[in-house]
Design an enzyme around this catalytic site. Structure first.
Site, PDB file in Angstrom:
ATOM      1  CG  MET A   1      -2.048  -1.163   1.170  1.00 29.15           C
ATOM      2  SD  MET A   1      -2.994  -1.237  -0.060  1.00 29.15           S
ATOM      3  CE  MET A   1      -3.847   0.384   0.029  1.00 29.15           C
TER       4      MET A   1
ATOM      5  CG  ASP B   1       9.693   0.217   4.870  1.00 31.93           C
ATOM      6  OD1 ASP B   1       9.718  -0.502   6.166  1.00 31.93           O
ATOM      7  OD2 ASP B   1       8.781  -0.120   4.129  1.00 31.93           O
TER       8      ASP B   1
ATOM      9  CB  VAL C   1       3.988   0.635   9.372  1.00 31.79           C
ATOM     10  CG1 VAL C   1       4.677   1.958   9.097  1.00 31.79           C
ATOM     11  CG2 VAL C   1       3.049   0.633  10.519  1.00 31.79           C
TER      12      VAL C   1
ATOM     13  CD  GLU D   1      -4.386  -3.116   9.409  1.00 36.75           C
ATOM     14  OE1 GLU D   1      -3.182  -2.274   8.904  1.00 36.75           O
ATOM     15  OE2 GLU D   1      -5.213  -2.673   9.750  1.00 36.75           O
TER      16      GLU D   1
ATOM     17  CE  LYS E   1      -1.894  -0.240  11.082  1.00 35.66           C
ATOM     18  NZ  LYS E   1      -1.235   0.151   9.893  1.00 35.66           N
TER      19      LYS E   1
ATOM     20  CB  SER F   1      -7.498  -2.715   6.372  1.00 40.65           C
ATOM     21  OG  SER F   1      -6.606  -3.340   6.966  1.00 40.65           O
TER      22      SER F   1
ATOM     23  CG  HIS G   1      -9.121   1.726   4.382  1.00 41.93           C
ATOM     24  ND1 HIS G   1     -10.139   0.973   4.044  1.00 41.93           N
ATOM     25  CD2 HIS G   1      -7.777   1.112   4.006  1.00 41.93           C
ATOM     26  CE1 HIS G   1      -9.733  -0.314   3.971  1.00 41.93           C
ATOM     27  NE2 HIS G   1      -8.412  -0.159   3.837  1.00 41.93           N
TER      28      HIS G   1
ATOM     29  CG  ASN H   1      -3.554  -3.744  -2.862  1.00 38.83           C
ATOM     30  OD1 ASN H   1      -2.864  -3.473  -3.843  1.00 38.83           O
ATOM     31  ND2 ASN H   1      -2.961  -4.835  -2.400  1.00 38.83           N
TER      32      ASN H   1
ATOM     33  CD  GLU I   1     -13.740   2.314   3.769  1.00 35.17           C
ATOM     34  OE1 GLU I   1     -14.965   1.742   3.792  1.00 35.17           O
ATOM     35  OE2 GLU I   1     -12.853   1.614   4.021  1.00 35.17           O
TER      36      GLU I   1
ATOM     37  CG  ASN J   1     -11.745  -4.205   4.434  1.00 35.76           C
ATOM     38  OD1 ASN J   1     -11.583  -4.659   3.617  1.00 35.76           O
ATOM     39  ND2 ASN J   1     -10.476  -3.468   5.040  1.00 35.76           N
TER      40      ASN J   1
HETATM   41  N1  CAA Z   1       0.027   0.422 -11.728  1.00 33.64           N
HETATM   42  C1  CAA Z   1      -0.225   0.771 -12.925  1.00 33.64           C
HETATM   43  N2  CAA Z   1      -1.186   0.071 -13.715  1.00 33.64           N
HETATM   44  C2  CAA Z   1      -1.423  -1.036 -13.164  1.00 33.64           C
HETATM   45  C3  CAA Z   1      -1.183  -1.683 -11.738  1.00 33.64           C
HETATM   46  C4  CAA Z   1      -0.450  -0.745 -10.960  1.00 33.64           C
HETATM   47  N3  CAA Z   1      -0.217  -1.074  -9.920  1.00 33.64           N
HETATM   48  N4  CAA Z   1      -1.524  -3.015 -11.718  1.00 33.64           N
HETATM   49  C5  CAA Z   1      -2.453  -3.131 -12.622  1.00 33.64           C
HETATM   50  N5  CAA Z   1      -2.176  -2.423 -13.597  1.00 33.64           N
HETATM   51  C6  CAA Z   1      -2.782  -2.012 -15.021  1.00 33.64           C
HETATM   52  C7  CAA Z   1      -2.434  -3.145 -15.864  1.00 33.64           C
HETATM   53  O1  CAA Z   1      -0.856  -3.181 -16.478  1.00 33.64           O
HETATM   54  C8  CAA Z   1      -3.320  -3.677 -16.767  1.00 33.64           C
HETATM   55  O2  CAA Z   1      -3.286  -2.712 -18.221  1.00 33.64           O
HETATM   56  P1  CAA Z   1      -3.805  -3.128 -19.344  1.00 33.64           P
HETATM   57  O3  CAA Z   1      -5.324  -3.149 -19.333  1.00 33.64           O
HETATM   58  O4  CAA Z   1      -3.305  -1.924 -20.417  1.00 33.64           O
HETATM   59  O5  CAA Z   1      -3.154  -4.489 -19.719  1.00 33.64           O
HETATM   60  C9  CAA Z   1      -4.770  -3.115 -16.072  1.00 33.64           C
HETATM   61  O6  CAA Z   1      -4.091  -2.477 -14.879  1.00 33.64           O
HETATM   62  C10 CAA Z   1      -5.386  -4.264 -15.718  1.00 33.64           C
HETATM   63  O7  CAA Z   1      -4.619  -5.234 -15.036  1.00 33.64           O
HETATM   64  P2  CAA Z   1      -4.329  -6.730 -15.142  1.00 33.64           P
HETATM   65  O8  CAA Z   1      -4.478  -6.954 -16.749  1.00 33.64           O
HETATM   66  O9  CAA Z   1      -3.164  -7.129 -14.581  1.00 33.64           O
HETATM   67  O10 CAA Z   1      -5.440  -7.442 -14.335  1.00 33.64           O
HETATM   68  P3  CAA Z   1      -7.122  -7.071 -14.066  1.00 33.64           P
HETATM   69  O11 CAA Z   1      -7.708  -6.657 -15.495  1.00 33.64           O
HETATM   70  O12 CAA Z   1      -7.801  -8.085 -13.228  1.00 33.64           O
HETATM   71  O13 CAA Z   1      -7.120  -5.546 -13.155  1.00 33.64           O
HETATM   72  C11 CAA Z   1      -7.133  -4.941 -10.891  1.00 33.64           C
HETATM   73  C12 CAA Z   1      -6.462  -5.377 -12.144  1.00 33.64           C
HETATM   74  C13 CAA Z   1      -7.292  -3.402 -11.323  1.00 33.64           C
HETATM   75  C14 CAA Z   1      -6.430  -5.105  -9.652  1.00 33.64           C
HETATM   76  C15 CAA Z   1      -8.428  -5.606 -10.924  1.00 33.64           C
HETATM   77  O14 CAA Z   1      -8.519  -7.085 -11.070  1.00 33.64           O
HETATM   78  C16 CAA Z   1      -9.376  -5.405 -10.064  1.00 33.64           C
HETATM   79  O15 CAA Z   1      -9.888  -4.273  -9.715  1.00 33.64           O
HETATM   80  N6  CAA Z   1      -9.390  -6.241  -8.845  1.00 33.64           N
HETATM   81  C17 CAA Z   1     -10.160  -6.116  -7.459  1.00 33.64           C
HETATM   82  C18 CAA Z   1      -9.433  -5.195  -6.921  1.00 33.64           C
HETATM   83  C19 CAA Z   1      -9.885  -4.889  -5.283  1.00 33.64           C
HETATM   84  O16 CAA Z   1     -10.987  -5.397  -5.355  1.00 33.64           O
HETATM   85  N7  CAA Z   1      -9.313  -4.113  -4.673  1.00 33.64           N
HETATM   86  C20 CAA Z   1      -9.746  -3.717  -3.417  1.00 33.64           C
HETATM   87  C21 CAA Z   1      -9.520  -4.682  -2.382  1.00 33.64           C
HETATM   88  S1  CAA Z   1     -10.057  -4.374  -0.719  1.00 33.64           S
HETATM   89  C22 CAA Z   1      -8.733  -3.394  -0.206  1.00 33.64           C
HETATM   90  O17 CAA Z   1      -7.692  -3.064  -0.693  1.00 33.64           O
HETATM   91  C23 CAA Z   1      -9.102  -2.749   1.355  1.00 33.64           C
HETATM   92  C24 CAA Z   1      -8.331  -3.528   2.345  1.00 33.64           C
HETATM   93  O18 CAA Z   1      -8.039  -3.167   3.259  1.00 33.64           O
HETATM   94  C25 CAA Z   1      -8.087  -5.197   2.346  1.00 33.64           C
END
Ligand code: CAA
Length: 287
Positions: free
Chosen positions: A14, A34, A92, A94, A99, A121, A142, A145, A154, A193
């Site tokens: 993150m 870091d 940093v 979780e 923290k 988170s 928040h 990813n 958030e 979450n």
């Molecule tokens: N920087 C720049 N570009 C990036 C990247 C990054 N870090 N990561 C992926 N991309 C780009 C890729 O290069 C790709 O480009 P093209 O379409 O031109 O090829 C595009 O984004 C799509 O990537 P992928 O083809 O690798 O894969 P994808 O179509 O599955 O997309 C994703 C990736 C955007 C991550 C998508 O899968 C997605 O939205 N996934 C769900 C993510 C999600 O739900 N996140 C929230 C989680 S909850 C959370 O984070 C909170 C917590 O506290 C736990």
């Protein structure tokens, strides 16, 4: 106060992304801190790879990419990272002890009026705020990813968070190109979450009970609900250990119905944490 200098504490999954959007979209000067050089190097290499993707897609120019990289200053020195920052974003691991120690030290170097936020988170914002001298200048910020692509921030109020702090974080999040939602009460899991982690946990329960294979569970949710990733791929992507940890916090704060599936616990103990370790439900070493 306009936020011009941002300090991001942590350069992991993150932290590096938050540093990047602060420099790339909000055009802030950023220090990224870091505790080990290898962590900083890994964070900078993830930023390099990500900005190159934006260049390849012609979303930013080569020149802009150089400027973004020039605005990010990795450092091991906490005082140097924090001392001029208008906004400090803690990202940093979780773990409340880590923290607490980082926030207490960062707060001791922060300039007057600096806003301190946490990308936690699940941990209580009110408790994290209590580790600083000015809890009114503290709130949750928040990101999701990957922070470079996900549109939401958030913003979570602690019990003592002031309106000025919330307004300043809404503004800076918008400058980072994000949409915001306000979590009015500091409640475990906030909005996303609270909904996501029980859903992921239920996918683990389906595997644990032998109801369906991981591949079919992911296929069902991708095609049946139009999620971009199935829940087990997403848990691998976020970190099985992180998902387990959040589930434990939800259980502790909100009750037994949030209890983590035994499989989530087992995979965490076995180090099958997903993308970051190379193996979770799926093999990530070839991706
Ligand atoms: N920087 C720049 N570009 C990036 C990247 C990054 N870090 N990561 C992926 N991309 C780009 C890729 O290069 C790709 O480009 P093209 O379409 O031109 O090829 C595009 O984004 C799509 O990537 P992928 O083809 O690798 O894969 P994808 O179509 O599955 O997309 C994703 C990736 C955007 C991550 C998508 O899968 C997605 O939205 N996934 C769900 C993510 C999600 O739900 N996140 C929230 C989680 S909850 C959370 O984070 C909170 C917590 O506290 C736990």
């Amino acid at each position: 106060m306009e936020i011009k200098k941002v300090c991001v504490l942590g350069s992991g999954l993150m932290g590096h992304g938050i540093a990047q959007v602060s420099a790339q979209v909000a055009k802030c000067d950023v220090t990224m801190r870091d505790v080990k050089q290898e962590f900083l190097d890994k964070g900078m290499s993830m930023i390099n790879r990500s900005v190159q993707k934006f260049v390849q897609k012609q979303l930013i120019s080569e020149q802009a990419m150089k400027e973004v990289l020039g605005r990010i200053h990795p450092t091991l020195n906490l005082e140097e990272a924090v001392v001029n920052a208008d906004l400090i974003i803690e990202a940093v691991p979780e773990n409340i002890k880590i923290k607490q120690s980082v926030l207490t030290e960062a707060d001791s170097y922060a300039k007057d009026g600096a806003i301190i936020t946490s990308n936690t988170s699940s941990i209580s914002i009110t408790e994290l705020a209590s580790f600083t001298k000015h809890p009114e200048n503290f709130c949750g910020m928040h990101f999701f990813n990957p922070p470079q692509l996900m549109k939401l921030v958030e913003i979570i109020r602690g019990v003592k968070t002031s309106d000025e702090t919330v307004n300043a974080i809404v503004k800076v999040s918008e400058r980072m190109g994000k949409e915001t939602v306000i979590v009015k009460k500091d409640s475990a899991g906030f909005i996303v979450n609270r909904i996501l982690v029980p859903a992921l946990n239920e996918a683990f329960n389906l595997v644990w009970e032998g109801v369906a294979s991981p591949e079919d569970i992911d296929k069902a949710i991708k095609l049946g609900l139009n999620w971009p990733m199935g829940p087990l791929t997403l848990a691998d992507y976020l970190g099985i250990d992180t998902t387990f940890y959040i589930a434990e916090v939800l259980q502790g704060e909100l009750g037994e119905k949030y209890a983590p599936c035994p499989l989530l616990r087992q995979m965490t103990r076995a180090g099958l944490t997903g993308r970051k370790s190379g193996k979770g439900f799926y093999d990530w070493t070839k991706k």
